[in-house]
Design an enzyme around this catalytic site. Structure first.
Site, PDB file in Angstrom:
ATOM      1  N   CYS A  80      -2.773  -2.328  -2.921  1.00  0.00           N
ATOM      2  CA  CYS A  80      -1.912  -1.936  -1.798  1.00  0.00           C
ATOM      3  C   CYS A  80      -1.490  -3.185  -1.011  1.00  0.00           C
ATOM      4  CB  CYS A  80      -2.623  -0.907  -0.925  1.00  0.00           C
ATOM      5  SG  CYS A  80      -1.522  -0.022   0.207  1.00  0.00           S
ATOM      6  N   HIS A 182      -4.199   3.288  -4.881  1.00  0.00           N
ATOM      7  CA  HIS A 182      -5.599   2.948  -4.638  1.00  0.00           C
ATOM      8  C   HIS A 182      -6.477   3.442  -5.790  1.00  0.00           C
ATOM      9  CE1 HIS A 182      -5.357   1.559  -0.410  1.00  0.00           C
ATOM     10  NE2 HIS A 182      -4.286   2.324  -0.384  1.00  0.00           N
ATOM     11  N   GLU A 184      -9.584   2.915  -6.243  1.00  0.00           N
ATOM     12  CA  GLU A 184     -10.905   3.292  -5.718  1.00  0.00           C
ATOM     13  C   GLU A 184     -10.913   4.712  -5.162  1.00  0.00           C
ATOM     14  OE1 GLU A 184      -8.816   1.760  -2.034  1.00  0.00           O
ATOM     15  OE2 GLU A 184      -8.793   1.340  -4.192  1.00  0.00           O
TER      16      GLU A 184
END
Length: 202
Positions: A80, A182, A184
């Protein structure tokens, strides 16, 4: 040692937790000595571009990051905001110079029909085969949270998003990888993306 850059902002613990699930040895740090010794770098990101660049300057990390990425060819993954700082400048809040490692700029998403910020799951359209998406089906959804996007040179673009217009959401140049989404927060496929990057580091 794989390092997660602590720039005073971003999803540090989310990324660390994901790497721990993958049993990847890593360290969260802003220490220049740690970064110099690192075998791989992840720069997570949530926050404003100008603040990110100011923090890099305060922590004296700009030059060491550029040296590791460009001279030592250390694998780098920008997530990001960590992707956006790779480019020449951003128009967020005020025009701010980035690391200028890749050609391109960061622009605000402008849409009447689509919500801004863009938050939630959306499809990633792969333009070309890339190691970062190994073992992941094409046109898979990942999790986003952003109000700005990258306009980049086509040569480094490996995936796009269709949201009011086509946007670059994944780039790669040699050892440099950037993701607008993202991993994660993207469950199993996000972990696969992180594993693919960690395999390059290992």
């Amino acid at each position: 040692m794989l390092v997660i850059i602590d720039n005073g902002m971003g999803n540090l613990m989310s990324v660390s937790s994901a790497l721990s699930k993958l049993k990847v040895d890593h360290k969260i740090t802003s220490n220049v000595s740690d970064i110099k010794k690192s075998s791989g770098i992840i720069f997570p990101g949530v926050g404003a571009f100008p603040e990110a660049m100011k923090n890099l300057q305060k922590k004296k990390l700009q030059n060491i990051l550029k040296a590791k990425i460009l001279k030592e060819n250390t694998p780098y993954l920008g997530i990001c905001l960590g992707m956006q700082i790779l480019f020449e400048y951003s128009d967020e809040i005020e025009r701010t110079k980035g690391l200028s490692i890749l050609k391109g700029s960061v622009k605000k998403i402008k849409s009447i029909r689509h919500a801004v910020p863009h938050v939630g799951w959306n499809t990633v359209y792969q333009n070309k085969e890339n190691i970062i998406f190994r073992n992941i089906k094409k046109n898979t959804s990942f999790y986003y949270d952003h109000s700005y996007y990258v306009e980049s040179a086509t040569i480094h673009k490996v995936a796009t998003l269709k949201y009011s217009k086509e946007m670059t959401v994944a780039v790669n140049k040699k050892n440099i990888f950037g993701l607008q989404f993202h991993p994660e927060k993207s469950q199993r496929n996000g972990l696969k993306v992180l594993r693919n990057f960690c395999n390059l580091v290992e």
